[in-house]
Design a protein around this motif. Structure first.
Motif: not given
Length: 201
Positions: A179-188
């Motif tokens: 979950f935390e890795e996905n939050l970091k991978r997301a882009k604006a």
């Protein structure tokens, strides 16, 4: 300068990151309220974050991939926003469907958007989806948040939010960093939502 403003200015701002930041800063404060049987039910930022996290992980466990679409149909309930943020936190794209849509109209949007999962409010919406299930070969699972009238439904494609939260917790135990890795991978600049108009045909 606070971290939310810094996030916006550095162009790494996303709604899931804002949720995580609000949970960190205001964990016990009220994020949402909903009146049920005349009594206000409170959702804190911590509640909101944890439900989004576990539902997101459950969706991933059922095969949701980055860029996949998830159709959501129901009323303006807290669960809609939990589902919406769960999809975005999975790097997916949400697709809203009007709750008064017919089964045929729902089928068109679900197929046209190539939705892989569906989130529905209640028995009424699930009945419409089940009536067109054979025309939705790409749909992996249908989540529903209002269990009233759903106790005797046995179709394996259905999954209640309560069960989804449990499955998400199990997935988290085996994959604690996803979950935390996905939050970091997301882009604006990632696509968040696809909106069909009431006149879409």
């Amino acid at each position: 300068m606070n971290s939310i403003v810094e996030s916006v200015l550095t162009r790494d701002f996303t709604l899931p990151r804002l949720l995580a930041e609000n949970c960190r800063r205001y964990a016990r404060d009220t994020a949402m309220l909903k009146k049920d049987m005349g009594i206000w039910q409170e959702y804190t930022w911590k509640d909101y974050y944890e439900k989004v996290e576990t539902l997101s992980l459950c969706m991933i466990s059922f095969g949701l991939q980055p860029g996949d679409k998830v159709s959501i149909v129901g009323d303006n309930d807290p669960e809609w926003w939990i589902a919406e943020l769960a999809v975005l936190s999975s790097l997916g794209i949400s697709v809203g469907i009007y709750p008064d849509s017919t089964a045929t109209e729902m089928q068109y949007i679900i197929r046209h958007s190539d939705s892989r999962l569906i989130v529905a409010k209640d028995q009424e919406q699930c009945d419409k989806i089940l009536s067109i299930k054979d025309q939705l070969p790409n749909v992996l699972k249908v989540f529903f948040w209002d269990s009233k009238g759903m106790w005797y439904y046995k179709d394996s494609i259905l999954c209640s939010f309560e069960k989804g939260f449990q499955l998400g917790m199990q997935y988290k135990n085996d994959n604690p960093k996803v979950f935390e890795e996905n939050l970091k991978r997301a882009k604006a600049e990632d696509v968040a939502v696809i909106c069909y108009t009431s006149g879409t045909t």
